[in-house]
Design a protein around this motif. Sequence first.
Motif, PDB file in Angstrom:
ATOM      1  N   LEU A  82       0.847  -1.205  -0.078  1.00  0.00           N
ATOM      2  CA  LEU A  82      -0.049   0.007   0.122  1.00  0.00           C
ATOM      3  C   LEU A  82       0.903   1.161   0.032  1.00  0.00           C
ATOM      4  O   LEU A  82       2.203   1.209   0.139  1.00  0.00           O
ATOM      5  CB  LEU A  82      -0.987   0.019   1.204  1.00  0.00           C
ATOM      6  CG  LEU A  82      -0.218  -0.023   2.646  1.00  0.00           C
ATOM      7  CD1 LEU A  82      -0.222   1.331   3.346  1.00  0.00           C
ATOM      8  CD2 LEU A  82      -0.737  -1.162   3.411  1.00  0.00           C
ATOM      9  N   LEU A  83       0.332   2.317  -0.246  1.00  0.00           N
ATOM     10  CA  LEU A  83       1.092   3.602  -0.105  1.00  0.00           C
ATOM     11  C   LEU A  83       0.587   4.443   1.249  1.00  0.00           C
ATOM     12  O   LEU A  83      -0.814   4.472   1.503  1.00  0.00           O
ATOM     13  CB  LEU A  83       0.811   4.335  -1.425  1.00  0.00           C
ATOM     14  CG  LEU A  83       1.169   3.871  -2.716  1.00  0.00           C
ATOM     15  CD1 LEU A  83       0.939   4.861  -3.888  1.00  0.00           C
ATOM     16  CD2 LEU A  83       2.807   3.911  -2.737  1.00  0.00           C
ATOM     17  N   LYS A  84       1.594   5.049   1.773  1.00  0.00           N
ATOM     18  CA  LYS A  84       1.449   5.934   2.779  1.00  0.00           C
ATOM     19  C   LYS A  84       1.529   7.251   2.370  1.00  0.00           C
ATOM     20  O   LYS A  84       2.410   7.347   1.575  1.00  0.00           O
ATOM     21  CB  LYS A  84       2.175   5.649   3.945  1.00  0.00           C
ATOM     22  CG  LYS A  84       2.088   4.350   4.680  1.00  0.00           C
ATOM     23  CD  LYS A  84       3.308   4.026   5.798  1.00  0.00           C
ATOM     24  CE  LYS A  84       3.296   4.781   6.882  1.00  0.00           C
ATOM     25  NZ  LYS A  84       2.656   4.534   8.010  1.00  0.00           N
ATOM     26  N   ALA A  85       0.906   8.312   3.025  1.00  0.00           N
ATOM     27  CA  ALA A  85       1.080   9.564   2.503  1.00  0.00           C
ATOM     28  C   ALA A  85       2.498  10.122   2.889  1.00  0.00           C
ATOM     29  O   ALA A  85       2.795   9.989   3.963  1.00  0.00           O
ATOM     30  CB  ALA A  85       0.041  10.513   3.051  1.00  0.00           C
ATOM     31  N   ALA A  86       2.817  10.877   2.091  1.00  0.00           N
ATOM     32  CA  ALA A  86       4.482  11.506   2.366  1.00  0.00           C
ATOM     33  C   ALA A  86       4.307  12.396   3.399  1.00  0.00           C
ATOM     34  O   ALA A  86       5.202  12.824   4.091  1.00  0.00           O
ATOM     35  CB  ALA A  86       5.302  12.006   1.330  1.00  0.00           C
ATOM     36  N   SER A  87       3.369  12.800   3.717  1.00  0.00           N
ATOM     37  CA  SER A  87       3.138  13.942   4.854  1.00  0.00           C
ATOM     38  C   SER A  87       3.094  13.272   6.170  1.00  0.00           C
ATOM     39  O   SER A  87       2.911  14.120   7.332  1.00  0.00           O
ATOM     40  CB  SER A  87       1.677  14.675   4.748  1.00  0.00           C
ATOM     41  OG  SER A  87       0.657  13.926   4.502  1.00  0.00           O
ATOM     42  N   CYS A  88       3.230  12.036   6.322  1.00  0.00           N
ATOM     43  CA  CYS A  88       3.253  11.156   7.690  1.00  0.00           C
ATOM     44  C   CYS A  88       4.432  10.991   8.174  1.00  0.00           C
ATOM     45  O   CYS A  88       4.392  10.742   9.313  1.00  0.00           O
ATOM     46  CB  CYS A  88       2.458   9.663   7.424  1.00  0.00           C
ATOM     47  SG  CYS A  88       3.483   8.532   6.776  1.00  0.00           S
ATOM     48  N   VAL A  89       5.406  11.673   7.549  1.00  0.00           N
ATOM     49  CA  VAL A  89       6.728  11.476   8.173  1.00  0.00           C
ATOM     50  C   VAL A  89       7.114  11.926   9.557  1.00  0.00           C
ATOM     51  O   VAL A  89       6.496  13.299   9.754  1.00  0.00           O
ATOM     52  CB  VAL A  89       7.763  11.449   7.140  1.00  0.00           C
ATOM     53  CG1 VAL A  89       7.564  10.723   5.793  1.00  0.00           C
ATOM     54  CG2 VAL A  89       7.934  12.978   6.842  1.00  0.00           C
ATOM     55  N   ALA A  90       7.871  11.418  10.176  1.00  0.00           N
ATOM     56  CA  ALA A  90       8.370  11.946  11.525  1.00  0.00           C
ATOM     57  C   ALA A  90       9.802  11.507  11.779  1.00  0.00           C
ATOM     58  O   ALA A  90      10.287  10.523  11.478  1.00  0.00           O
ATOM     59  CB  ALA A  90       7.195  11.806  12.548  1.00  0.00           C
ATOM     60  N   ALA A  91      10.437  12.637  12.303  1.00  0.00           N
ATOM     61  CA  ALA A  91      11.963  12.267  12.813  1.00  0.00           C
ATOM     62  C   ALA A  91      12.102  11.410  14.018  1.00  0.00           C
ATOM     63  O   ALA A  91      11.312  11.324  15.029  1.00  0.00           O
ATOM     64  CB  ALA A  91      12.806  13.604  13.145  1.00  0.00           C
ATOM     65  N   SER A  92      13.024  10.916  14.326  1.00  0.00           N
ATOM     66  CA  SER A  92      13.515   9.879  15.530  1.00  0.00           C
ATOM     67  C   SER A  92      13.614  11.160  16.402  1.00  0.00           C
ATOM     68  O   SER A  92      13.882  12.142  16.400  1.00  0.00           O
ATOM     69  CB  SER A  92      14.769   9.343  15.507  1.00  0.00           C
ATOM     70  OG  SER A  92      15.250   8.662  16.477  1.00  0.00           O
ATOM     71  N   GLY A  93      13.056  10.954  17.655  1.00  0.00           N
ATOM     72  CA  GLY A  93      12.684  11.737  18.904  1.00  0.00           C
ATOM     73  C   GLY A  93      11.550  12.655  18.761  1.00  0.00           C
ATOM     74  O   GLY A  93      11.246  13.178  19.812  1.00  0.00           O
ATOM     75  N   ALA A  94      10.804  12.647  17.782  1.00  0.00           N
ATOM     76  CA  ALA A  94       9.459  13.211  17.530  1.00  0.00           C
ATOM     77  C   ALA A  94       8.515  12.702  18.424  1.00  0.00           C
ATOM     78  O   ALA A  94       8.299  11.495  18.721  1.00  0.00           O
ATOM     79  CB  ALA A  94       8.962  13.506  16.160  1.00  0.00           C
ATOM     80  N   VAL A  95       7.555  13.678  19.190  1.00  0.00           N
ATOM     81  CA  VAL A  95       6.441  13.210  19.702  1.00  0.00           C
ATOM     82  C   VAL A  95       5.144  13.225  19.081  1.00  0.00           C
ATOM     83  O   VAL A  95       5.025  13.953  18.284  1.00  0.00           O
ATOM     84  CB  VAL A  95       6.247  14.257  20.993  1.00  0.00           C
ATOM     85  CG1 VAL A  95       4.806  13.709  21.683  1.00  0.00           C
ATOM     86  CG2 VAL A  95       7.338  14.064  21.964  1.00  0.00           C
ATOM     87  N   ILE A  96       4.324  11.930  18.818  1.00  0.00           N
ATOM     88  CA  ILE A  96       3.277  11.519  17.999  1.00  0.00           C
ATOM     89  C   ILE A  96       2.163  11.546  18.593  1.00  0.00           C
ATOM     90  O   ILE A  96       2.054  10.962  19.603  1.00  0.00           O
ATOM     91  CB  ILE A  96       3.563  10.478  17.265  1.00  0.00           C
ATOM     92  CG1 ILE A  96       5.177  10.536  16.486  1.00  0.00           C
ATOM     93  CG2 ILE A  96       2.395  10.201  16.303  1.00  0.00           C
ATOM     94  CD1 ILE A  96       5.398   9.096  16.035  1.00  0.00           C
TER      95      ILE A  96
END
Length: 257
Positions: A82-96
């Motif tokens: 499947l494809l995930k939206a490119a806008s879902c990315v987060a960096a290591s250390g980020a709070v989600i």
Amino acid sequence: MTRWVRFEDDGEERFGSLSGAEIVVHAGSMFEAPQPTDLRRRLDAVRLLPPCQPSKIIALWNNFRQLAAKLSVPEPEEPLYLLKAASCVAASGAVISRPPSYSERVAYEGELGIVIGRACSNASEEEAAAAIFGYTCVNDLTASDIIQRDKTFAQWARAKSFDGFGPFGPVIATDLDVRGLTVRTEVNGVERQNYPLDDMIFPPARLVSALSRDMTLLPGDLICCGTSLGVGTLKDEASTVSVTIEGIGTLSNTFVQ
């Protein structure tokens, strides 16, 4: 082996290679003859970004034999994805943070990520191997209860594309042989996954070759290789998920309910 990072430095985005506790800042393109500069930055003095900016994120389903056996599903003859939206990315250390539109279960999935380094279309396995820039760690977060909410349409893309649901990093490791390596996932310090990458049904070069017959892969594109045993739901008010692969390091993010 080189480990590449992207980072923010006084409001400017830069990239470079790790040398101990320092980043050797590079100029040009990470994927095409990057040039080292005289600039050095301490790793603990900058804010890490996702290590690249993918134009698309491809996520595999049913790519590990042990999980296929547990689920009693046949091993696929071609990659299922499947494809995930490119806008879902987060960096290591980020709070989600939990999406405001979703209040049900969220699952973690520790995975190997492949980063493409050159345009790749209709590639042989040899060409596909040459198109792989390097590898990274991925946590393919999933809003599990959305997938089958509508009985007429499986909502995979929506379930996996909320903001922050695609953390990867902290680095892209080049010239890394992933054979014999394992993916280890911890939730709040407790090991939940520990599975061998040699169990992949479609290993990296074969996978990239197959995907390139469906769509052109571009520099920076991210392929999430799928997960294996040990996937679970994040239940605590705040859950820190760490995904570790030897040679790459540890991707760590906190999910807040």
